[in-house]
Motif scaffolding. Structure first.
Motif, short mmCIF file in Angstrom:
data_model
loop_
_atom_site.label_atom_id
_atom_site.label_comp_id
_atom_site.label_asym_id
_atom_site.label_seq_id
_atom_site.Cartn_x
_atom_site.Cartn_y
_atom_site.Cartn_z
N LEU A 189 46.88 49.35 15.94
CA LEU A 189 47.12 48.69 17.22
C LEU A 189 48.45 47.95 17.22
CD1 LEU A 189 43.52 47.34 17.85
CD2 LEU A 189 44.55 49.42 18.77
N ALA A 223 43.61 42.51 22.03
CA ALA A 223 42.71 43.14 21.06
C ALA A 223 41.43 42.31 20.95
CB ALA A 223 43.39 43.25 19.70
N THR A 224 40.29 42.99 21.05
CA THR A 224 39.01 42.30 20.94
C THR A 224 38.21 42.90 19.78
OG1 THR A 224 37.96 43.80 22.54
CG2 THR A 224 38.98 41.79 23.41
N TYR A 225 37.19 42.15 19.36
CA TYR A 225 36.44 42.48 18.15
C TYR A 225 34.95 42.59 18.48
CZ TYR A 225 40.72 40.89 15.88
OH TYR A 225 42.04 40.74 15.50
N PHE A 227 42.30 52.49 21.37
CA PHE A 227 43.01 51.85 22.48
C PHE A 227 42.53 52.52 23.76
CE2 PHE A 227 47.37 49.68 23.17
CZ PHE A 227 46.92 49.10 24.35
N THR A 250 39.02 51.55 15.13
CA THR A 250 39.98 50.96 16.05
C THR A 250 40.44 52.04 17.02
OG1 THR A 250 41.81 51.44 14.52
CG2 THR A 250 40.82 49.25 14.38
N PRO A 271 42.13 47.46 23.88
CA PRO A 271 42.24 47.81 22.46
C PRO A 271 41.15 47.07 21.67
CG PRO A 271 43.94 46.22 23.09
CD PRO A 271 43.17 46.53 24.33
N GLU A 272 40.42 47.80 20.84
CA GLU A 272 39.25 47.19 20.20
C GLU A 272 39.19 47.48 18.72
OE1 GLU A 272 35.89 46.55 23.52
OE2 GLU A 272 35.92 48.57 22.69
N ILE A 273 38.58 46.53 18.01
CA ILE A 273 38.27 46.65 16.59
C ILE A 273 36.76 46.51 16.47
CG2 ILE A 273 38.54 45.62 14.30
CD1 ILE A 273 41.12 44.64 16.74
N THR A 290 46.26 41.32 14.27
CA THR A 290 44.81 41.31 14.09
C THR A 290 44.44 40.31 13.01
OG1 THR A 290 45.03 43.18 12.55
CG2 THR A 290 44.49 43.71 14.84
#
Length: 322
Positions: free
Chosen positions: A312, A136-138, A216, A214, A232-234, A316
């Motif tokens: 996700l 997961a990336t931001y 995926f 958010t 997958p992103e925030i 997080t």
């Protein structure tokens, strides 16, 4: 063929849902290994089997278990993040030397954090490697707009045709990834100045944090590098209301130009599939929040909104000021 709003949402949030087809979901997931860290029970990412087979895993640093389908970084359970970082850095440096992965040719010299349960910082990795591990990336995305007697218009960016990822596609006014130790607001201020020449004082006066998205995403050829990697992103979202006299202009080579478009022009470009997938989600969110896409006007409203706020399967972090 024109794309619907739901088409665009599905294009970005395109990793399957278990509830839609348990068999398909289980089958797909069986082609990935779960990325873990010794001493932490949580899944931190999903690595395609093809990627697992190409890395040269040092046995002293990694445990690759084909039975449990896990790849575990084997530093001591109480190891410091710095110790884990060294192990990850050695692995990636070796892959670069061997020219193993196309995606690593886009090395960014930016570090992305990986968090465990409760937002515990575990380690970091080079940004371009993050899709290989499916962590997961931001990031932050900003939409600059003007609203006056003539109506509402949005500042739309055209990505450089030489950009490694999604060249020539439409983009938000400014956007970028959050590096290790960075918080959303500081990242947004930096990206607004770097990409759209928005001074810090203007951002502080006129920008508003308006939510988080958010999703995926499964990468395709437009993302550059290997396809089928997971992202997958925030994304923390900001609106910036500007005067018509405040012209947005490029400040680096990543943006070809900016144009101030009416809502109708933006909607037409969405239908034409001109937008980078996650940027289309940000624009759709903007149109929903400003009452231009509603439950009454959009038959797939509920599914669209749900796909923009996906839960996700990885831990997080919270960026609440302490």
């Amino acid at each position: 063929m024109a794309k619907s709003i739901l088409d665009l949402a599905k294009e970005c949030d395109n990793f399957p849902y278990f509830e839609d087809s348990p068999e398909h979901y289980t089958s797909l997931l069986s082609s990935y290994y779960t990325f873990k860290v010794n001493g932490c029970d949580a899944a931190l990412g999903y690595i395609p089997q093809s990627v697992v087979e190409k890395f040269v895993w040092a046995e002293s640093d990694w445990n690759v278990d084909p039975n449990s389908r896990t790849v575990t970084l084997m530093a001591a359970p109480d190891a410091t993040p710095e110790t884990r970082n060294e192990i990850m850095s050695r692995l990636l440096a070796d892959a670069v030397r061997r020219d193993t992965f196309e995606v690593l040719k886009g090395w960014r010299h930016e570090m992305y954090p990986i968090y465990g349960p409760g937002g515990q910082y575990l380690l970091q990795m080079e940004r371009s490697a993050s899709p290989l591990f499916g962590i997961a990336t931001y990031g932050v995305h900003m939409t600059g707009y003007v609203q006056d007697d003539q109506g509402l218009k949005l500042w739309v960016a055209r990505r450089s045709k030489t950009k490694q990822t999604y060249p020539g596609m439409l983009d938000n006014t400014a956007a970028g990834g959050m590096s290790t130790g960075e918080h959303p607001y500081a990242c947004a201020v930096r990206e607004a100045a770097e990409e759209a020449s928005v001074p810090n004082d203007v951002f502080a006066e006129r920008a508003s944090p308006v939510g988080v998205l958010t999703y995926f995403y499964v990468r395709d050829a437009r993302a550059g590098g290997e396809t089928g990697l997971l992202q997958p992103e925030i994304e923390y979202i900001y609106d910036i209301r500007l005067d018509a006299t405040h012209a947005i202009k490029p400040c680096d080579s990543e943006v070809e130009d900016f144009r101030l478009w009416t809502v109708d022009e933006v909607k037409q470009s969405l239908k034409g599939g001109e937008w980078k997938p996650n940027c289309s989600m940000v624009i759709i969110d903007f149109l929903i929040r400003h009452g231009m896409i509603t439950a009454e006007s959009e038959p797939d409203y509920l599914e669209i909104v749900a796909r923009m706020h996906r839960r996700l399967p990885f831990p997080t972090a919270s960026f609440k000021a302490r």
